[in-house]
Design an enzyme around this catalytic site. Sequence first.
Site, PDB file in Angstrom:
ATOM      1  N   CYS A 190       0.901  -1.031  -0.019  1.00 30.06           N
ATOM      2  CA  CYS A 190       0.072  -0.009   0.112  1.00 30.06           C
ATOM      3  C   CYS A 190       0.990   1.398   0.226  1.00 30.06           C
ATOM      4  CB  CYS A 190      -1.099   0.273   1.445  1.00 30.06           C
ATOM      5  SG  CYS A 190      -1.889  -1.347   0.948  1.00 30.06           S
ATOM      6  N   HIS A 210      -3.863   7.326   2.128  1.00 32.09           N
ATOM      7  CA  HIS A 210      -3.887   5.810   1.853  1.00 32.09           C
ATOM      8  C   HIS A 210      -4.985   5.377   2.206  1.00 32.09           C
ATOM      9  CE1 HIS A 210      -3.748   1.930   0.931  1.00 32.09           C
ATOM     10  NE2 HIS A 210      -4.104   1.136   2.034  1.00 32.09           N
ATOM     11  N   ASN A 233     -10.448  -0.145   0.095  1.00 29.00           N
ATOM     12  CA  ASN A 233      -9.135   0.867  -0.024  1.00 29.00           C
ATOM     13  C   ASN A 233      -8.469  -0.567  -1.658  1.00 29.00           C
ATOM     14  OD1 ASN A 233      -6.146  -0.570   0.222  1.00 29.00           O
ATOM     15  ND2 ASN A 233      -5.965  -0.805   2.343  1.00 29.00           N
TER      16      ASN A 233
END
Length: 339
Positions: free
Chosen positions: A116, A258, A288
């Site tokens: 990520c 993020h 996500n």
Amino acid sequence: MKSCRTAVLCGLGRAVPERVVGNDELERRLETTAEWIERRTGIRRRHRVAAGQSTSDLAVAAATPALRSAGIDGGGADAVVLATTTPDRLCPATAPEVARRLGLGTVPAFDVSAACAGFVYGLATATGLIGAGIAERVLLVAAETYSAIVDPRDRTNAAIFGDGAGAVVLRAGEPGEPGAVGPFDLGSDGAGGDLIKVEAGGARQRSSGRPASPGEEFFTMDGRSVYRQAVERMSASSRGVLGRAGLSCAEVDRLVPHQANLRIIESVAGHLGIPADRCVSNIAEVGNTAAASIPIALADAAVAGQLEQGHRVLLTAFGGGLAWGSCLLTWPKLEVCHD
Ligand code: UT7
């Protein structure tokens, strides 16, 4: 003599697959409720690839409008960096295929694997290529197809992750210019390597001679531990990069973290004392999307008018590895092109 060349953001685009998976669909399929998912994660829907569609398809779909936004469709990028945890194949890297399909010829192209945090690591890599004079214009794409590695029966991870891609174009420029990226703060902690992983398919499992156990091909995450560390690391890394730039949290116009979980985003903003109206989040609509989450959030925020020329923008990310990173930039004049 210190180089005064750096990378300057000059193009931005994003793409998500057509198919939308709403919380209600997951509620019908799994032992969960739409209410639990939204309350615990802030996510209402996510996108999912069609059968046979993969990371390179999403990467090309996001890169095409990004190149157009930079005014260079038909070529012009002289390096391609692809941040992904979900490459089309274990070998070779997916970036050369993306470069070929974009008609970029035989430019250097490679993948960056930092889960990520991949987009921020990719930005640092692109900045290095430009700063060293190796490239003049880098296409950085972050693309993910987590639906291919998440167990569809895993009620937690299937609820969190979505497929999508974001892309930016970076050109050579000077540090003081709007769009110039940096400074950076990057870090990793391999001691947490088991907290987010896909156990099977790599050299460790294959060379052991032991066939993969059922389920080991899927993505797993120790959610609670990762949650805690995500908040701590993103807050500390943000402070680190601000310290390097000699700026205070009050001087940040937009925080673009993020998009891991809305509660994590709110917690990081709270730790930094950055008010909610300066914090960008599109997690409700896309979930996500791992490495792709920051560029997709940037594109959505720019289109929604939440990013204005001259805004001081703080990016921060955390994920598997463990790996994290933060970066600052001043928002440039930019025309965002959508898929
Ligand atoms: O992007 C890379 C980095 N990733 C992250 O930063 C994600 C970090 N972690 C998280 O976002 C959260 O930890 C999750 C969303 C993964 C989980 O949320 P949580 O609030 O931490 O839940 P939990 O794991 O502590 O579980 C709480 C309860 C458990 O039940 P008990 O043990 O309290 O009875 C779970 O079994 O919620 C249950 N649960 C669910 N219930 C309904 C877990 N998933 C679900 C679900 N629906 N989908």
